[in-house]
Enzyme design. Structure first.
Site, PDB file in Angstrom:
ATOM      1  N   GLY A  13      33.632  49.411  48.637  1.00  0.00           N
ATOM      2  CA  GLY A  13      35.012  49.114  48.255  1.00  0.00           C
ATOM      3  C   GLY A  13      35.504  50.233  47.351  1.00  0.00           C
ATOM      4  N   ALA A  45      43.505  43.786  49.310  1.00  0.00           N
ATOM      5  CA  ALA A  45      44.367  43.721  48.118  1.00  0.00           C
ATOM      6  C   ALA A  45      45.813  43.910  48.536  1.00  0.00           C
ATOM      7  CB  ALA A  45      43.950  44.783  47.106  1.00  0.00           C
ATOM      8  N   GLN A  46      46.687  43.102  47.972  1.00  0.00           N
ATOM      9  CA  GLN A  46      48.088  43.141  48.391  1.00  0.00           C
ATOM     10  C   GLN A  46      48.991  43.722  47.306  1.00  0.00           C
ATOM     11  OE1 GLN A  46      49.180  39.136  49.540  1.00  0.00           O
ATOM     12  NE2 GLN A  46      48.045  39.233  51.440  1.00  0.00           N
ATOM     13  N   GLY A  47      49.013  43.024  46.138  1.00  0.00           N
ATOM     14  CA  GLY A  47      49.995  43.300  45.082  1.00  0.00           C
ATOM     15  C   GLY A  47      50.017  44.747  44.645  1.00  0.00           C
ATOM     16  N   GLY A  48      48.839  45.299  44.276  1.00  0.00           N
ATOM     17  CA  GLY A  48      48.790  46.697  43.897  1.00  0.00           C
ATOM     18  C   GLY A  48      47.876  46.974  42.720  1.00  0.00           C
ATOM     19  N   GLU A 116      54.126  41.350  38.401  1.00  0.00           N
ATOM     20  CA  GLU A 116      53.296  40.175  38.679  1.00  0.00           C
ATOM     21  C   GLU A 116      53.116  39.379  37.399  1.00  0.00           C
ATOM     22  OE1 GLU A 116      49.762  40.976  41.087  1.00  0.00           O
ATOM     23  OE2 GLU A 116      50.741  42.787  41.802  1.00  0.00           O
ATOM     24  N   ASP A 220      26.342  39.048  45.801  1.00  0.00           N
ATOM     25  CA  ASP A 220      24.977  39.585  45.965  1.00  0.00           C
ATOM     26  C   ASP A 220      24.536  40.443  44.777  1.00  0.00           C
ATOM     27  OD1 ASP A 220      25.396  38.444  48.423  1.00  0.00           O
ATOM     28  OD2 ASP A 220      25.318  40.301  49.573  1.00  0.00           O
ATOM     29  N   HIS A 241      43.673  31.886  42.400  1.00  0.00           N
ATOM     30  CA  HIS A 241      45.012  32.418  42.668  1.00  0.00           C
ATOM     31  C   HIS A 241      45.896  31.249  43.059  1.00  0.00           C
ATOM     32  CE1 HIS A 241      48.280  34.811  44.201  1.00  0.00           C
ATOM     33  NE2 HIS A 241      47.660  35.933  43.862  1.00  0.00           N
ATOM     34  N   ARG A 287      48.054  33.411  35.617  1.00  0.00           N
ATOM     35  CA  ARG A 287      47.519  32.622  36.736  1.00  0.00           C
ATOM     36  C   ARG A 287      46.823  31.333  36.349  1.00  0.00           C
ATOM     37  NH1 ARG A 287      45.174  37.433  40.455  1.00  0.00           N
ATOM     38  NH2 ARG A 287      47.237  38.274  40.797  1.00  0.00           N
ATOM     39  N   HIS A 348      39.604  33.209  43.606  1.00  0.00           N
ATOM     40  CA  HIS A 348      40.134  34.538  43.922  1.00  0.00           C
ATOM     41  C   HIS A 348      39.331  35.673  43.293  1.00  0.00           C
ATOM     42  CE1 HIS A 348      43.176  37.494  44.907  1.00  0.00           C
ATOM     43  NE2 HIS A 348      43.362  37.800  43.628  1.00  0.00           N
ATOM     44  N   ARG A 383      41.964  37.387  33.942  1.00  0.00           N
ATOM     45  CA  ARG A 383      42.366  38.754  34.305  1.00  0.00           C
ATOM     46  C   ARG A 383      43.874  38.848  34.512  1.00  0.00           C
ATOM     47  NH1 ARG A 383      43.072  41.459  39.544  1.00  0.00           N
ATOM     48  NH2 ARG A 383      42.770  39.387  40.434  1.00  0.00           N
TER      49      ARG A 383
HETATM   50  P1  FAD Z   1      34.796  45.198  47.106  1.00  0.00           P
HETATM   51  O1  FAD Z   1      36.029  45.910  47.445  1.00  0.00           O
HETATM   52  O2  FAD Z   1      34.718  43.764  47.405  1.00  0.00           O
HETATM   53  O3  FAD Z   1      33.589  45.920  47.846  1.00  0.00           O
HETATM   54  C1  FAD Z   1      32.292  45.368  47.811  1.00  0.00           C
HETATM   55  C2  FAD Z   1      31.436  46.104  48.808  1.00  0.00           C
HETATM   56  O4  FAD Z   1      30.079  45.745  48.635  1.00  0.00           O
HETATM   57  C3  FAD Z   1      31.766  45.771  50.257  1.00  0.00           C
HETATM   58  O5  FAD Z   1      31.696  46.960  50.993  1.00  0.00           O
HETATM   59  C4  FAD Z   1      30.631  44.834  50.672  1.00  0.00           C
HETATM   60  O6  FAD Z   1      30.348  44.808  52.045  1.00  0.00           O
HETATM   61  C5  FAD Z   1      29.488  45.441  49.885  1.00  0.00           C
HETATM   62  N1  FAD Z   1      28.357  44.539  49.638  1.00  0.00           N
HETATM   63  C6  FAD Z   1      28.360  43.338  49.021  1.00  0.00           C
HETATM   64  N2  FAD Z   1      27.112  42.838  48.957  1.00  0.00           N
HETATM   65  C7  FAD Z   1      26.304  43.767  49.528  1.00  0.00           C
HETATM   66  C8  FAD Z   1      24.912  43.829  49.778  1.00  0.00           C
HETATM   67  N3  FAD Z   1      24.067  42.843  49.441  1.00  0.00           N
HETATM   68  N4  FAD Z   1      24.411  44.918  50.395  1.00  0.00           N
HETATM   69  C9  FAD Z   1      25.232  45.931  50.799  1.00  0.00           C
HETATM   70  N5  FAD Z   1      26.556  45.909  50.600  1.00  0.00           N
HETATM   71  C10 FAD Z   1      27.088  44.849  49.966  1.00  0.00           C
HETATM   72  N6  FAD Z   1      43.148  43.255  42.634  1.00  0.00           N
HETATM   73  C11 FAD Z   1      44.110  44.050  42.159  1.00  0.00           C
HETATM   74  O7  FAD Z   1      43.927  44.732  41.143  1.00  0.00           O
HETATM   75  N7  FAD Z   1      45.315  44.101  42.804  1.00  0.00           N
HETATM   76  C12 FAD Z   1      45.593  43.395  43.932  1.00  0.00           C
HETATM   77  O8  FAD Z   1      46.662  43.491  44.496  1.00  0.00           O
HETATM   78  C13 FAD Z   1      44.577  42.542  44.438  1.00  0.00           C
HETATM   79  N8  FAD Z   1      44.808  41.774  45.532  1.00  0.00           N
HETATM   80  C14 FAD Z   1      43.769  41.052  46.060  1.00  0.00           C
HETATM   81  C15 FAD Z   1      43.973  40.343  47.236  1.00  0.00           C
HETATM   82  C16 FAD Z   1      42.916  39.666  47.834  1.00  0.00           C
HETATM   83  C17 FAD Z   1      43.140  38.892  49.102  1.00  0.00           C
HETATM   84  C18 FAD Z   1      41.640  39.684  47.220  1.00  0.00           C
HETATM   85  C19 FAD Z   1      40.493  38.968  47.851  1.00  0.00           C
HETATM   86  C20 FAD Z   1      41.449  40.358  46.025  1.00  0.00           C
HETATM   87  C21 FAD Z   1      42.499  41.053  45.437  1.00  0.00           C
HETATM   88  N9  FAD Z   1      42.321  41.751  44.243  1.00  0.00           N
HETATM   89  C22 FAD Z   1      43.339  42.530  43.761  1.00  0.00           C
HETATM   90  C23 FAD Z   1      41.009  41.893  43.648  1.00  0.00           C
HETATM   91  C24 FAD Z   1      40.426  43.258  44.078  1.00  0.00           C
HETATM   92  O9  FAD Z   1      40.796  43.509  45.421  1.00  0.00           O
HETATM   93  C25 FAD Z   1      38.926  43.301  43.973  1.00  0.00           C
HETATM   94  O10 FAD Z   1      38.518  42.825  42.725  1.00  0.00           O
HETATM   95  C26 FAD Z   1      38.438  44.743  44.142  1.00  0.00           C
HETATM   96  O11 FAD Z   1      38.908  45.270  45.363  1.00  0.00           O
HETATM   97  C27 FAD Z   1      36.942  44.790  44.095  1.00  0.00           C
HETATM   98  O12 FAD Z   1      36.545  46.081  44.448  1.00  0.00           O
HETATM   99  P2  FAD Z   1      34.998  46.395  44.477  1.00  0.00           P
HETATM  100  O13 FAD Z   1      34.867  47.799  44.918  1.00  0.00           O
HETATM  101  O14 FAD Z   1      34.379  45.985  43.200  1.00  0.00           O
HETATM  102  O15 FAD Z   1      34.405  45.386  45.586  1.00  0.00           O
HETATM  103  C1  SIN Z   2      48.220  39.486  44.468  1.00  0.00           C
HETATM  104  O1  SIN Z   2      48.747  40.337  45.191  1.00  0.00           O
HETATM  105  O2  SIN Z   2      48.744  38.426  44.138  1.00  0.00           O
HETATM  106  C2  SIN Z   2      46.827  39.752  43.985  1.00  0.00           C
HETATM  107  C3  SIN Z   2      46.884  40.580  42.784  1.00  0.00           C
HETATM  108  C4  SIN Z   2      45.589  40.506  42.028  1.00  0.00           C
HETATM  109  O3  SIN Z   2      44.722  39.705  42.331  1.00  0.00           O
HETATM  110  O4  SIN Z   2      45.471  41.253  41.052  1.00  0.00           O
END
Ligand code: FAD
Ligand code: SIN
Length: 536
Positions: A13, A45-48, A116, A220, A241, A287, A348, A383
């Site tokens: 991610g 992620a949608q909002g930004g 937001e 995990d 959420h 939230r 969420h 958060r």
């Molecule tokens: P992730 O992006 O979740 O990446 C995790 C990675 O780890 C993935 O590739 C997964 O496959 C891998 N992985 C997991 N377990 C294992 C394992 N055991 N072995 C190997 N690989 C593994 N936040 C904001 O700030 N703004 C937003 O607008 C926003 N909108 C959101 C909308 C939605 C629908 C959701 C669900 C969340 C949103 N969030 C938002 C929260 C934000 O998207 C996440 O907190 C953030 O993207 C997390 O990033 P990350 O890199 O930590 O993890």
């Molecule tokens: C949203 O777009 O409402 C998600 C934003 C966030 O979780 O920070």
């Protein structure tokens, strides 16, 4: 097979990729990711991403909004550096190819900033309503140009490997030396060795029955770090959420808070507004307040959902600003320009996680964590919207700074790590046990450890999770591993950690609301909840 690199990054991610792209300038990087590389919460992620770029905005204002939303237990120093370092990290994302939405103001082109809940200014950079998809697109493209990065898709990290387990010598300050990784397509377990291991595995929404999170979010990294003995913090703070689309066939579709930021109002079935009873910011309150208010209204009315009304903005605006949300709602029979959208709260985001310092270092040497998997102190008890992507980029950078200083001093200290021991496991003929246990963990957590908690409900959940954990351990050791089984073990572990932290905190604060202790207690509880596995 044994795979050696300077850096092992688990997760692809925003956190994993941002770290990996930088680390590739210093050494070899292996990224393991359990599905296709784009599959992550980031991608949805949608909002930004929140950052101070607007003329009328200020660092102090963003810091204050973060601290206020965090309900008294944010680490102010962390909030300060995340907010002030944010704009530089945004510049970097843009250099790497991320295209944020722009607008014209007084004939100059500026970021089209969204608003937001909990934010006192417009400060959320976005790419229409698919910000995460745009970020993930740019990061995967950038990583593909780096010769030092090798990506292993469909590779599931099972357990971390510690120096003490390899040598059999107990160490006061243990060191992480790699991970056992399940190659899902070939059904074999490989050993990945590295000088530094970075957990970037994201969140744990799948612990709950109703969630906005994609299937990969099974906690995990938190479970692995806990099993390895790292400190884990603040797991009781689960963010629900307020507005997930309510429709039996719409799996986990979020209606962004940005919709309320543009004037969307929460209403009951009758069309009556209700948020004015709960907070001065009404539908744009933080939230925790909005999710609790909806929960209360639904319990009172017995309705299945509340509604989000943004019909007054008109079709032109809605299709331009929220094209994906508009189309998705239409697929389910709701025209945002004419109809109120049925919404319910859903799990969420997890504010807690692996306890790290200001450089993403965990309490185990050479093991770092960034992104949603980590508990950095930024979010406290709740958060602030769109602070998660920001935290991920700032901490990925800081983790990179720390390890690039340390890497040159690391000598070749290669340990002979034994291959994964399957312990004579056989093929299972009872996969149904796994799916039953999945359902039971998720519904127990939804029913007893949700938005409103009580001592009795927590205790009931604990007893159920203990029983399931015992069953999993018997099953786990007897049968060959599968992805479902590994994830089940992890969601059960994370569920146990959430309950344990929730039982420790004898007050209500931010996202943790317990009817038996309805008040906030700053004398006793203005602190983190820390847990750590006892060494056996
Ligand atoms: P992730 O992006 O979740 O990446 C995790 C990675 O780890 C993935 O590739 C997964 O496959 C891998 N992985 C997991 N377990 C294992 C394992 N055991 N072995 C190997 N690989 C593994 N936040 C904001 O700030 N703004 C937003 O607008 C926003 N909108 C959101 C909308 C939605 C629908 C959701 C669900 C969340 C949103 N969030 C938002 C929260 C934000 O998207 C996440 O907190 C953030 O993207 C997390 O990033 P990350 O890199 O930590 O993890
Ligand atoms: C949203 O777009 O409402 C998600 C934003 C966030 O979780 O920070």
């Amino acid at each position: 097979m044994e795979i050696q690199s300077d850096f092992l990054v688990i997760g692809s991610g925003i956190a994993g990729f941002c770290f990996a792209i930088k680390a590739a300038t210093r050494g070899t990087v292996a990224i393991v990711t359990k599905k296709e590389q784009i599959e992550s919460s980031t991608n949805y992620a949608q909002g930004g991403i929140a950052a101070v770029t607007g003329e009328k905005d200020s660092f102090e204002s963003h810091i204050n909004d973060t601290l206020t939303t965090g309900a008294g237990i944010c680490n102010e120093n962390v909030a300060r550096f995340v907010v002030t370092e944010g704009p530089d990290r945004i510049k970097e994302l843009i250099e790497w190819g991320v295209e944020f939405s722009l607008t014209e103001i007084n004939r100059s082109t500026v970021f089209d900033l969204g608003r937001e809940g909990g934010h006192s200014h417009r400060r959320v950079l976005h790419a229409k309503d698919i910000t995460g998809r745009e970020i993930e697109r740019a990061l995967t493209a950038k990583a593909a140009t780096e010769n030092n990065i090798t990506i292993f898709e469909n590779h599931f990290a099972i357990n971390l490997i510690l120096a003490s387990t390899v040598t059999g010598v107990e160490q006061k300050h243990d060191r992480c030396v790699g991970a056992y990784v399940f190659d899902v397509n070939n059904g074999v377990v490989h050993t990945f060795k590295a000088s530094f291991i970075i957990l970037a595995t994201g969140g744990a929404g799948k612990v709950y029955l109703v969630t906005t999170n994609p299937d990969i979010a099974t906690g995990d990294g938190i479970a692995m770090a806990y099993r390895a003995g790292a400190q884990i913090a603040n797991m009781e703070f689960i963010q629900f959420h307020p507005t997930c689309l309510y429709h039996p066939e719409a799996k986990s579709f979020l209606i962004s808070e940005a919709v309320r930021g543009e004037g969307g109002v929460l209403k009951l079935k009758s069309g009556r507004e209700f948020m004015d009873k709960y907070h001065t910011m009404k539908s744009l309150a933080p939230r925790d307040v909005v999710a609790r208010a909806i929960d209360m209204e639904l319990k009172k009315s017995g309705d299945e959902s509340v509604f989000l009304d943004i019909t007054h903005k008109g079709r032109d605006f809605l299709t331009r600003r929220f094209p994906t949300i508009y189309d998705r709602c239409l697929e389910f029979g709701f025209d945002m320009a004419q109809d109120m959208i049925p919404v319910v709260p859903a799990a969420h985001y997890i504010c807690g996680g692996i306890f790290v310092n200001a450089y993403g270092e965990t309490t185990i040497n050479r093991l770092l964590a960034c992104g949603e998997v980590a508990c950095t102190g930024l979010h406290g008890a709740n958060r602030l919207a769109s602070n998660s992507l920001l935290e991920a980029v700032v901490f990925a950078h800081r983790a990179f700074i720390r390890v690039s200083g340390l890497l040159p001093g690391i000598k070749d200290e290669s340990l002979a790590i034994p291959p994964w021991d399957p312990k004579g496991a056989t093929e299972s003929d009872e996969s149904v046990v796994v799916s039953h246990n999945w359902d039971e963990v998720r519904s127990s957590m939804w029913n007893y450890v949700g938005i409103v908690r009580t001592n009795k409900r927590l205790e009931r959940a604990r007893r159920r999770i203990d029983l399931i954990t015992q069953e999993i351990m018997e099953y786990y050791w007897n049968f060959k591993i599968t992805r479902d089984l590994l994830e089940l073990r992890n969601i059960a572990t994370v569920a146990k950690l959430i309950i344990e932290c929730a039982q420790q905190r004898k007050e209500s604060r931010g996202l943790h609301y317990n009817l038996d202790y309805p008040r906030r207690d700053d004398t006793e509880w203005r602190r983190n909840t820390i847990i750590q596995k006892k060494r056996t």
